[in-house]
Write a protein that holds these residues in place. Sequence first.
Motif, PDB file in Angstrom:
ATOM      1  N   LEU A 154       5.692   1.758  -6.347  1.00 52.50           N
ATOM      2  CA  LEU A 154       4.638   1.047  -5.626  1.00 52.50           C
ATOM      3  C   LEU A 154       4.899  -0.457  -5.621  1.00 52.50           C
ATOM      4  CD1 LEU A 154       1.881   0.948  -4.212  1.00 52.50           C
ATOM      5  CD2 LEU A 154       0.823   0.885  -6.479  1.00 52.50           C
ATOM      6  N   LEU A 157       7.457  -1.377  -3.055  1.00 54.30           N
ATOM      7  CA  LEU A 157       6.914  -1.338  -1.695  1.00 54.30           C
ATOM      8  C   LEU A 157       6.050  -2.555  -1.411  1.00 54.30           C
ATOM      9  CD1 LEU A 157       5.874   2.419  -1.216  1.00 54.30           C
ATOM     10  CD2 LEU A 157       7.940   1.273  -0.386  1.00 54.30           C
ATOM     11  N   LEU A 158       5.188  -2.902  -2.367  1.00 52.57           N
ATOM     12  CA  LEU A 158       4.288  -4.032  -2.164  1.00 52.57           C
ATOM     13  C   LEU A 158       5.050  -5.351  -2.055  1.00 52.57           C
ATOM     14  CD1 LEU A 158       1.350  -3.106  -4.575  1.00 52.57           C
ATOM     15  CD2 LEU A 158       1.416  -2.889  -2.079  1.00 52.57           C
ATOM     16  N   ARG A 162      11.959  -2.107   0.329  1.00 49.98           N
ATOM     17  CA  ARG A 162      12.087  -0.687   0.675  1.00 49.98           C
ATOM     18  C   ARG A 162      13.350  -0.060   0.085  1.00 49.98           C
ATOM     19  NH1 ARG A 162      12.225  -0.086   6.790  1.00 49.98           N
ATOM     20  NH2 ARG A 162      14.341  -0.869   6.460  1.00 49.98           N
ATOM     21  N   THR A 190       0.968   7.204  -5.065  1.00 52.36           N
ATOM     22  CA  THR A 190       1.063   5.820  -4.592  1.00 52.36           C
ATOM     23  C   THR A 190       0.334   5.645  -3.260  1.00 52.36           C
ATOM     24  OG1 THR A 190       3.248   6.268  -3.620  1.00 52.36           O
ATOM     25  CG2 THR A 190       3.190   5.287  -5.818  1.00 52.36           C
ATOM     26  N   GLN A 191       0.301   6.688  -2.426  1.00 52.97           N
ATOM     27  CA  GLN A 191      -0.471   6.587  -1.184  1.00 52.97           C
ATOM     28  C   GLN A 191      -1.956   6.425  -1.488  1.00 52.97           C
ATOM     29  OE1 GLN A 191       2.076   5.780   1.269  1.00 52.97           O
ATOM     30  NE2 GLN A 191       0.276   6.536   2.360  1.00 52.97           N
ATOM     31  N   ILE A 194      -2.410   2.863  -2.644  1.00 49.86           N
ATOM     32  CA  ILE A 194      -2.334   1.920  -1.524  1.00 49.86           C
ATOM     33  C   ILE A 194      -3.671   1.881  -0.782  1.00 49.86           C
ATOM     34  CG2 ILE A 194      -1.297   1.568   0.760  1.00 49.86           C
ATOM     35  CD1 ILE A 194       1.347   2.676  -0.590  1.00 49.86           C
ATOM     36  N   GLN A 207       0.334  -4.470   5.186  1.00 49.93           N
ATOM     37  CA  GLN A 207       1.012  -3.987   3.980  1.00 49.93           C
ATOM     38  C   GLN A 207       0.822  -2.486   3.809  1.00 49.93           C
ATOM     39  OE1 GLN A 207      -0.901  -7.085   1.406  1.00 49.93           O
ATOM     40  NE2 GLN A 207       1.097  -7.097   0.378  1.00 49.93           N
ATOM     41  N   GLU A 208      -0.393  -2.026   4.093  1.00 48.24           N
ATOM     42  CA  GLU A 208      -0.661  -0.587   3.988  1.00 48.24           C
ATOM     43  C   GLU A 208       0.246   0.190   4.935  1.00 48.24           C
ATOM     44  OE1 GLU A 208      -4.393   2.549   4.564  1.00 48.24           O
ATOM     45  OE2 GLU A 208      -4.380   0.616   5.591  1.00 48.24           O
ATOM     46  N   TYR A 210       3.111  -0.782   6.240  1.00 47.49           N
ATOM     47  CA  TYR A 210       4.504  -0.909   5.818  1.00 47.49           C
ATOM     48  C   TYR A 210       4.826   0.086   4.705  1.00 47.49           C
ATOM     49  CZ  TYR A 210       8.651  -2.657   3.454  1.00 47.49           C
ATOM     50  OH  TYR A 210       9.892  -2.744   2.855  1.00 47.49           O
ATOM     51  N   CYS A 211       3.965   0.164   3.707  1.00 48.04           N
ATOM     52  CA  CYS A 211       4.197   1.069   2.581  1.00 48.04           C
ATOM     53  C   CYS A 211       4.255   2.525   3.035  1.00 48.04           C
ATOM     54  CB  CYS A 211       3.103   0.888   1.526  1.00 48.04           C
ATOM     55  SG  CYS A 211       3.120  -0.707   0.693  1.00 48.04           S
ATOM     56  N   THR A 215       7.596   4.987   2.910  1.00 45.87           N
ATOM     57  CA  THR A 215       7.596   6.275   2.214  1.00 45.87           C
ATOM     58  C   THR A 215       7.996   7.407   3.151  1.00 45.87           C
ATOM     59  OG1 THR A 215       5.970   5.602   0.551  1.00 45.87           O
ATOM     60  CG2 THR A 215       6.138   7.957   1.002  1.00 45.87           C
TER      61      THR A 215
END
Length: 359
Positions: A154, A157-158, A162, A190-191, A194, A207-208, A210-211, A215
């Motif tokens: 996580l 990703l934040l 990637r 992690t979802q 997020i 950001q949400e 992108y993460c 994934t």
Amino acid sequence: MTDLNGSVSKAIDAQRAILARKLYERQLSLSNELSKKFRQLDKDRAMQDFESHLAYLSEAIRAGQPLLFLDHIAWLKVLLDGIGVSQEDLRVHLGQTLTVLRDYLPDKADAIVTPYIEIAQQQLPTMPLQVVPFADGSNSQDSQVWNDLATAYLQALLEGEREKAKELIDKAVHQGAAIKDIYMHVFQRTQYEIGRLWQINRISVAQEHYCTAATQLIMSQLYPHIFSVPKNGYRLVATSVGGDLHEMGIRMVADFFEMEGWDTYYLGASTPTAGIISAIKEWNAHLLALSATMTYHVTNITRVIEAVRAEKSCNNVKIIVGGYPFNIAPGLWKNVGADGYARDANEAVIVGERLQNLL
């Protein structure tokens, strides 16, 4: 659901734009922090928020499930607290909602609408102000390993790393981690985190997105491991219903079935009913898996199931449903006419195979 519930829900839906506008006007006439926040928004965006709020109420009434609306209000309480809006402002807003509905709905609707609003107002003080983070709290060594990996993943990703996130997953696979465990203990958790971070105003929508996209890309790079399982002759069609743009959960379901030897046909998000029926017939599917992430998409699931049941060539297909609304409202899956329900991808395989007498 009673006939009156259905008619009240239809009345709200038919006038949703008008109701939202009147609610917006009433909200702006107040001098509280919530009104201040809405004045700062573009009017079209504010109207979308009000319509969404009414859609949750309408769907809860249609299903005869107050829990669906209560959960939405609990979510709103956390969200608003994150931007400095008090629960008192939300309580007042609920009262304004009831006033507008009474002004525009038939008198007989009051007996249905009022309890939903008043219960929400009564329970508001006891609704939590915090959402629990993803760490499971277990002290076992195995759980700690997964917590550490999920946390590192996580964080990567934040930070927009990637490739670093992918390397963490590649390393875990190389060390013998099962793909299913990675899905459940890293991707799924992690979802959820997020979503929680967005809800409490810690990350942006960008950001949400992108993460989630990162994934999905990393999941696709695991496919050589997923599609190497011998086939068992059973076929699954999996999709989110029309209007639902969320696809991570149902994609995980399809992948889990693939890992059990099923031929899976994942249709993606927001698939029209005609397309779903066409896929069932074309691939002679044994099982249909449908997902609704938002409460106001439950009606679309009902419509899809009714359409599938009406198609003679689809008589033998079994239907399972899942998604957040079904997790919070016991028995909702029966209301929509499904054959089964699963809380997650792992459980979906168990339920689906039982329906096919494979377990």
